[in-house]
Write a protein that holds these residues in place. Structure first.
Motif, PDB file in Angstrom:
ATOM      1  N   UNK A 101     -18.948 -44.401  33.583  1.00  0.00           N
ATOM      2  CA  UNK A 101     -17.829 -45.043  34.274  1.00  0.00           C
ATOM      3  C   UNK A 101     -16.663 -45.306  33.343  1.00  0.00           C
ATOM      4  N   UNK A 102     -15.450 -45.188  33.881  1.00  0.00           N
ATOM      5  CA  UNK A 102     -14.234 -45.537  33.156  1.00  0.00           C
ATOM      6  C   UNK A 102     -13.879 -46.960  33.544  1.00  0.00           C
ATOM      7  N   UNK A 103     -14.094 -47.897  32.646  1.00  0.00           N
ATOM      8  CA  UNK A 103     -13.893 -49.296  32.984  1.00  0.00           C
ATOM      9  C   UNK A 103     -15.037 -49.792  33.850  1.00  0.00           C
ATOM     10  N   UNK A 104     -14.786 -50.886  34.543  1.00  0.00           N
ATOM     11  CA  UNK A 104     -15.855 -51.463  35.348  1.00  0.00           C
ATOM     12  C   UNK A 104     -15.311 -52.314  36.479  1.00  0.00           C
ATOM     13  N   UNK A 105     -16.177 -52.548  37.443  1.00  0.00           N
ATOM     14  CA  UNK A 105     -15.996 -53.558  38.480  1.00  0.00           C
ATOM     15  C   UNK A 105     -17.245 -54.421  38.451  1.00  0.00           C
ATOM     16  N   UNK A 106     -17.103 -55.734  38.575  1.00  0.00           N
ATOM     17  CA  UNK A 106     -18.300 -56.572  38.519  1.00  0.00           C
ATOM     18  C   UNK A 106     -19.144 -56.374  39.765  1.00  0.00           C
ATOM     19  N   UNK A 107     -20.357 -56.889  39.726  1.00  0.00           N
ATOM     20  CA  UNK A 107     -21.333 -56.601  40.786  1.00  0.00           C
ATOM     21  C   UNK A 107     -20.839 -57.025  42.163  1.00  0.00           C
ATOM     22  N   UNK A 108     -20.058 -58.110  42.239  1.00  0.00           N
ATOM     23  CA  UNK A 108     -19.605 -58.612  43.531  1.00  0.00           C
ATOM     24  C   UNK A 108     -18.331 -57.935  44.026  1.00  0.00           C
ATOM     25  N   UNK A 109     -17.741 -57.064  43.202  1.00  0.00           N
ATOM     26  CA  UNK A 109     -16.483 -56.422  43.579  1.00  0.00           C
ATOM     27  C   UNK A 109     -16.720 -55.025  44.139  1.00  0.00           C
ATOM     28  N   UNK A 110     -15.729 -54.534  44.864  1.00  0.00           N
ATOM     29  CA  UNK A 110     -15.826 -53.241  45.540  1.00  0.00           C
ATOM     30  C   UNK A 110     -14.632 -52.373  45.169  1.00  0.00           C
ATOM     31  N   UNK A 111     -14.699 -51.108  45.608  1.00  0.00           N
ATOM     32  CA  UNK A 111     -13.521 -50.270  45.547  1.00  0.00           C
ATOM     33  C   UNK A 111     -13.577 -49.119  44.576  1.00  0.00           C
ATOM     34  N   UNK A 112     -12.394 -48.697  44.118  1.00  0.00           N
ATOM     35  CA  UNK A 112     -12.221 -47.463  43.363  1.00  0.00           C
ATOM     36  C   UNK A 112     -12.775 -47.594  41.947  1.00  0.00           C
ATOM     37  N   UNK A 113     -13.695 -46.693  41.605  1.00  0.00           N
ATOM     38  CA  UNK A 113     -14.270 -46.629  40.268  1.00  0.00           C
ATOM     39  C   UNK A 113     -14.320 -45.162  39.859  1.00  0.00           C
ATOM     40  N   UNK A 114     -13.854 -44.871  38.652  1.00  0.00           N
ATOM     41  CA  UNK A 114     -13.784 -43.490  38.171  1.00  0.00           C
ATOM     42  C   UNK A 114     -14.902 -43.200  37.177  1.00  0.00           C
TER      43      UNK A 114
END
Length: 243
Positions: A101-114
């Motif tokens: 993954x490029x960067x991150x979103x925490x477990x409770x977050x949603x959306x665009x992840x590369x």
């Protein structure tokens, strides 16, 4: 080949972004010629035996790939974590090569992840000097006042320092909640959640809808992934070198 910094070589081999590779070295998971590696050391890949977790590191033989995932809630952004119930990697069934993954979103977050296997590309998108904007739709508790919104725009003091100026606009309020659009140019851990908590409006839901000019497609459902198109990749590769 000229000697080059170890973390740069690891990133080139698809072990993660350069920052993630620095963490691998700091954690003692990288060895060069059987000895623990150190940050900043240079290696000659043609002569040195480099391993991560005891496994040899080799340059990728396949072409680079770039893909997007619509991350649902409940998944941790990591390649592997024995303590995490679910990781985003479980959603990438069918991806032909290993990616990170490029960067991150925490477990409770949603959306665009590369995701990619191109370490140099990932490092460019993540490097602070490029100030790549990231856009979020954020549902918060209550109805923020104009003053609260202005505090979010100007910067909020957190335990790790003042946040950088952000773009914030109110979209609508209903049922005791307010939908905001927030654009950040930095990426601290759980930053939006901490910012909104600091002004008295805890986050109820958070969705990243864009990275730079690349937007989350409406037809990509939570849990689905697809490869980036050439046009989408160009949007990211042409990101400016500063705000």
């Amino acid at each position: 080949m000229e000697p080059l910094r170890l973390q740069k070589w690891l990133a080139r081999c698809g072990c993660g972004s350069r920052r993630a590779c620095e963490q691998l070295i700091a954690q003692g998971r990288v060895a060069v010629n059987g000895a623990p590696a150190t940050l900043g050391m240079k290696v000659d890949p043609a002569r040195d035996a480099i391993t991560v977790d005891g496994k040899p590191v080799n340059p990728p033989q396949q072409a680079y790939v770039y893909l997007m995932l619509h991350k649902p809630r409940g998944y941790v952004t990591t390649r592997k974590d024995p303590h995490a119930p679910r990781t985003v990697m479980e959603l990438l069934e069918g991806v032909p090569v290993p990616v990170f993954p490029i960067g991150r979103l925490d477990a409770d977050s949603e959306g665009l992840l590369l995701f990619t296997n191109d370490g140099a590309f990932a490092n460019r998108l993540m490097h602070p000097r490029y100030k790549l904007p990231k856009t979020y739709r954020v549902w918060v508790q209550g109805v923020p006042s104009d003053r609260a919104l202005q505090r979010l725009r100007e910067g909020v003091p957190l335990e790790d320092g003042m946040t950088a100026p952000a773009q914030v606009r109110r979209i609508r309020s209903e049922d005791g909640q307010t939908l905001l659009e927030i654009v950040l140019y930095e990426g601290r851990k759980r930053q939006i959640r901490r910012m909104c908590q600091a002004v008295g409006h805890p986050v109820r839901r958070l969705v990243r809808i864009a990275i730079g000019e690349l937007r989350l497609p409406r037809d990509l459902k939570p849990g689905q992934w697809r490869m980036l198109t050439d046009e989408e990749l160009q949007l990211l590769q042409s990101c400016p070198s500063g705000k």
